[in-house]
Design a protein around this motif. Structure first.
Motif, PDB file in Angstrom:
ATOM      1  N   THR A   1       0.828  -1.213   0.000  1.00 36.68           N
ATOM      2  CA  THR A   1       0.000   0.000   0.000  1.00 36.68           C
ATOM      3  C   THR A   1       0.859   1.258   0.000  1.00 36.68           C
ATOM      4  O   THR A   1       0.625   2.191  -0.789  1.00 36.68           O
ATOM      5  CB  THR A   1      -0.932  -0.007   1.219  1.00 36.68           C
ATOM      6  N   ILE A   2       1.866   1.310   0.863  1.00 35.81           N
ATOM      7  CA  ILE A   2       2.722   2.498   0.942  1.00 35.81           C
ATOM      8  C   ILE A   2       3.499   2.685  -0.358  1.00 35.81           C
ATOM      9  O   ILE A   2       3.631   3.807  -0.865  1.00 35.81           O
ATOM     10  CB  ILE A   2       3.677   2.372   2.145  1.00 35.81           C
ATOM     11  N   ALA A   3       4.002   1.597  -0.928  1.00 36.51           N
ATOM     12  CA  ALA A   3       4.753   1.696  -2.181  1.00 36.51           C
ATOM     13  C   ALA A   3       3.867   2.185  -3.314  1.00 36.51           C
ATOM     14  O   ALA A   3       4.285   3.023  -4.129  1.00 36.51           O
ATOM     15  CB  ALA A   3       5.363   0.348  -2.533  1.00 36.51           C
ATOM     16  N   ALA A   4       2.632   1.703  -3.396  1.00 36.21           N
ATOM     17  CA  ALA A   4       1.728   2.132  -4.464  1.00 36.21           C
ATOM     18  C   ALA A   4       1.415   3.619  -4.358  1.00 36.21           C
ATOM     19  O   ALA A   4       1.442   4.357  -5.360  1.00 36.21           O
ATOM     20  CB  ALA A   4       0.446   1.312  -4.409  1.00 36.21           C
ATOM     21  N   VAL A   5       1.118   4.097  -3.143  1.00 42.09           N
ATOM     22  CA  VAL A   5       0.819   5.521  -2.955  1.00 42.09           C
ATOM     23  C   VAL A   5       2.043   6.371  -3.281  1.00 42.09           C
ATOM     24  O   VAL A   5       1.943   7.427  -3.927  1.00 42.09           O
ATOM     25  CB  VAL A   5       0.339   5.771  -1.515  1.00 42.09           C
ATOM     26  N   ALA A   6       3.241   5.928  -2.872  1.00 40.88           N
ATOM     27  CA  ALA A   6       4.460   6.685  -3.146  1.00 40.88           C
ATOM     28  C   ALA A   6       4.738   6.764  -4.636  1.00 40.88           C
ATOM     29  O   ALA A   6       5.108   7.828  -5.166  1.00 40.88           O
ATOM     30  CB  ALA A   6       5.640   6.050  -2.413  1.00 40.88           C
ATOM     31  N   VAL A   7       4.575   5.664  -5.357  1.00 43.40           N
ATOM     32  CA  VAL A   7       4.821   5.665  -6.805  1.00 43.40           C
ATOM     33  C   VAL A   7       3.863   6.605  -7.521  1.00 43.40           C
ATOM     34  O   VAL A   7       4.264   7.394  -8.403  1.00 43.40           O
ATOM     35  CB  VAL A   7       4.715   4.227  -7.354  1.00 43.40           C
ATOM     36  N   LEU A   8       2.588   6.583  -7.157  1.00 44.81           N
ATOM     37  CA  LEU A   8       1.618   7.473  -7.792  1.00 44.81           C
ATOM     38  C   LEU A   8       1.930   8.932  -7.486  1.00 44.81           C
ATOM     39  O   LEU A   8       1.806   9.809  -8.363  1.00 44.81           O
ATOM     40  CB  LEU A   8       0.204   7.117  -7.316  1.00 44.81           C
ATOM     41  N   THR A   9       2.368   9.234  -6.283  1.00 42.43           N
ATOM     42  CA  THR A   9       2.702  10.610  -5.925  1.00 42.43           C
ATOM     43  C   THR A   9       3.935  11.089  -6.691  1.00 42.43           C
ATOM     44  O   THR A   9       3.980  12.225  -7.164  1.00 42.43           O
ATOM     45  CB  THR A   9       2.951  10.711  -4.411  1.00 42.43           C
ATOM     46  N   VAL A  10       4.941  10.231  -6.839  1.00 46.94           N
ATOM     47  CA  VAL A  10       6.131  10.597  -7.607  1.00 46.94           C
ATOM     48  C   VAL A  10       5.779  10.826  -9.071  1.00 46.94           C
ATOM     49  O   VAL A  10       6.279  11.771  -9.717  1.00 46.94           O
ATOM     50  CB  VAL A  10       7.198   9.494  -7.472  1.00 46.94           C
ATOM     51  N   MET A  11       4.921   9.998  -9.617  1.00 49.22           N
ATOM     52  CA  MET A  11       4.497  10.182 -11.004  1.00 49.22           C
ATOM     53  C   MET A  11       3.779  11.513 -11.189  1.00 49.22           C
ATOM     54  O   MET A  11       3.951  12.194 -12.206  1.00 49.22           O
ATOM     55  CB  MET A  11       3.595   9.018 -11.423  1.00 49.22           C
ATOM     56  N   ALA A  12       2.983  11.909 -10.203  1.00 49.93           N
ATOM     57  CA  ALA A  12       2.319  13.208 -10.281  1.00 49.93           C
ATOM     58  C   ALA A  12       3.332  14.342 -10.234  1.00 49.93           C
ATOM     59  O   ALA A  12       3.185  15.352 -10.946  1.00 49.93           O
ATOM     60  CB  ALA A  12       1.317  13.345  -9.134  1.00 49.93           C
ATOM     61  N   GLU A  13       4.378  14.215  -9.437  1.00 51.84           N
ATOM     62  CA  GLU A  13       5.407  15.240  -9.367  1.00 51.84           C
ATOM     63  C   GLU A  13       6.195  15.341 -10.667  1.00 51.84           C
ATOM     64  O   GLU A  13       6.672  16.409 -11.030  1.00 51.84           O
ATOM     65  CB  GLU A  13       6.362  14.944  -8.210  1.00 51.84           C
ATOM     66  N   LEU A  14       6.332  14.240 -11.378  1.00 50.88           N
ATOM     67  CA  LEU A  14       7.033  14.251 -12.654  1.00 50.88           C
ATOM     68  C   LEU A  14       6.179  14.803 -13.782  1.00 50.88           C
ATOM     69  O   LEU A  14       6.651  14.910 -14.921  1.00 50.88           O
ATOM     70  CB  LEU A  14       7.492  12.831 -13.001  1.00 50.88           C
ATOM     71  N   GLY A  15       4.942  15.123 -13.503  1.00 46.86           N
ATOM     72  CA  GLY A  15       4.069  15.706 -14.503  1.00 46.86           C
ATOM     73  C   GLY A  15       3.352  14.711 -15.370  1.00 46.86           C
ATOM     74  O   GLY A  15       2.748  15.082 -16.389  1.00 46.86           O
ATOM     75  N   LEU A  16       3.396  13.445 -14.989  1.00 45.64           N
ATOM     76  CA  LEU A  16       2.685  12.436 -15.765  1.00 45.64           C
ATOM     77  C   LEU A  16       1.194  12.521 -15.490  1.00 45.64           C
ATOM     78  O   LEU A  16       0.766  12.764 -14.356  1.00 45.64           O
ATOM     79  CB  LEU A  16       3.203  11.038 -15.418  1.00 45.64           C
ATOM     80  N   ALA A  17       0.400  12.330 -16.526  1.00 42.46           N
ATOM     81  CA  ALA A  17      -1.050  12.392 -16.379  1.00 42.46           C
ATOM     82  C   ALA A  17      -1.533  11.093 -15.729  1.00 42.46           C
ATOM     83  O   ALA A  17      -1.415  10.008 -16.315  1.00 42.46           O
ATOM     84  CB  ALA A  17      -1.716  12.592 -17.734  1.00 42.46           C
ATOM     85  N   LEU A  18      -2.066  11.235 -14.519  1.00 43.06           N
ATOM     86  CA  LEU A  18      -2.507  10.056 -13.787  1.00 43.06           C
ATOM     87  C   LEU A  18      -3.930   9.644 -14.152  1.00 43.06           C
ATOM     88  O   LEU A  18      -4.299   8.489 -13.961  1.00 43.06           O
ATOM     89  CB  LEU A  18      -2.427  10.311 -12.281  1.00 43.06           C
ATOM     90  N   ALA A  19      -4.713  10.605 -14.659  1.00 42.24           N
ATOM     91  CA  ALA A  19      -6.119  10.285 -14.944  1.00 42.24           C
ATOM     92  C   ALA A  19      -6.250   9.160 -15.976  1.00 42.24           C
ATOM     93  O   ALA A  19      -6.960   8.179 -15.743  1.00 42.24           O
ATOM     94  CB  ALA A  19      -6.858  11.543 -15.400  1.00 42.24           C
ATOM     95  N   PRO A  20      -5.567   9.250 -17.142  1.00 36.18           N
ATOM     96  CA  PRO A  20      -5.666   8.130 -18.090  1.00 36.18           C
ATOM     97  C   PRO A  20      -5.123   6.825 -17.519  1.00 36.18           C
ATOM     98  O   PRO A  20      -5.668   5.751 -17.769  1.00 36.18           O
ATOM     99  CB  PRO A  20      -4.829   8.605 -19.287  1.00 36.18           C
ATOM    100  N   LEU A  21      -4.025   6.957 -16.743  1.00 32.69           N
ATOM    101  CA  LEU A  21      -3.435   5.743 -16.160  1.00 32.69           C
ATOM    102  C   LEU A  21      -4.388   5.087 -15.175  1.00 32.69           C
ATOM    103  O   LEU A  21      -4.589   3.865 -15.204  1.00 32.69           O
ATOM    104  CB  LEU A  21      -2.121   6.096 -15.467  1.00 32.69           C
TER     105      LEU A  21
END
Length: 301
Positions: free
Chosen positions: A95-115
């Motif tokens: 759970t912690i790893a999944a939340v951290a990966v999604l947060t890092v992806m958001a900081e990198l500017g990746l669009a999370l909505a399509p993902l």
């Protein structure tokens, strides 16, 4: 003159860039590691306390006897606590790893909505295809947490009855009395009959002649049962002195007396044979006659 914001063109631009997403990403990773350490330490503390209670908890003689009879020993409590702790650690880490990966992806500017949309659609499709697997895993988790049965227990799953040889999150492996190994998915187990917890009762029927006086036969059997309970070879098997319930039935030339024996689980199969042997010897020594068989009339002409 406007200062360039392109990173690595000057110290100011580099520091400004480093103070932005890279620093936040580092903080996210460090925060996730710290949070994981705190959560795992909390889980470890709870598990250690549970193990310590299993090792050092004081019990009364009756509770200890019931624990031994049911197979719920300190070692079994310890194993269940360790298994539950391992399961909780795996869930917390994921759970912690999944939340951290999604947060890092958001900081990198990746669009999370399509993902997330694709993941949601894929998750639904996977859920329909693997719902039986998820059901097996959830059932296995609750079986382990609730300690419904363990390795070495004799259980009736409805599909098969036998001794548990292995319990995993997905399947339970049984070996029945004929040696056949059964692999049963946990999600398919609707009911569990555990024959190795608590205690077991073995009914033993002793047939004698129907014209014998039960008030004469029952004291003989009670004396034999008292000697059995005093025998060191069987005293650990019996939870209490067996008793004669009385006359179970009279049919033809046979009167059946029933004995109830409360034993440790798993011992209800051997003790009836010993009781029948001793009952035969005691009744023969007292001159009690066996069942009266009708004479053979021969084949019909």
């Amino acid at each position: 003159m406007q200062t360039s914001t392109t990173p690595f063109t000057s110290w100011e631009s580099t520091l400004t860039w480093l103070a932005g997403p890279p620093l936040r990403i580092v903080l996210i990773v460090v925060g996730a590691l710290v949070l994981r350490w705190v959560v795992l330490r909390a889980i470890r503390t709870v598990v250690d306390r549970a193990v310590e209670r299993a090792d050092d908890h004081e019990r009364t003689s009756l509770a200890r006897a019931l624990d031994v009879a049911s197979g719920v020993t300190e070692e079994r409590r310890r194993q269940r606590a360790l298994t539950t702790g391992s399961l909780l650690r795996s869930i917390a880490t994921f759970t912690i790893a999944a939340v951290a990966v999604l947060t890092v992806m958001a900081e990198l500017g990746l669009a999370l909505a399509p993902l997330l949309t694709s993941a949601g659609i894929g998750g639904v499709a996977l859920g329909f295809g693997a719902q039986s697997l998820v059901k097996d895993f959830l059932s296995g988790i609750f079986m382990i947490i609730e300690d419904q049965y363990g390795v070495g227990d004799v259980v009736d799953t409805g599909e098969a009855t036998g001794t548990v040889e292995e319990v995993t999150l997905r399947v339970t492996r049984l070996r029945d009395a004929t040696g056949v190994v059964w692999f049963i998915r946990n999600g398919e187990i609707v009911r569990i009959g555990n024959k190795s917890q608590g205690w077991a009762v073995a009914p033993v029927d002793v047939p004698v002649a129907s014209d014998e006086n039960p008030h004469r036969v029952i004291p003989i059997l009670n004396e034999m049962l008292a000697d059995l309970a005093a025998d060191e070879a069987w005293s650990d098997v019996l939870l209490e002195t067996p008793t004669v319930a009385g006359v179970e039935g009279v049919s033809g030339g046979t009167m059946t007396l029933r004995i109830f024996v409360r034993t440790r689980p798993g011992e209800q199969y051997a003790i009836p044979r010993e009781i029948r042997e001793r009952a035969k010897s005691a009744l023969d020594a007292a001159g009690v006659r066996g069942p009266i068989l009708a004479p053979y009339a021969g084949p019909e002409v």
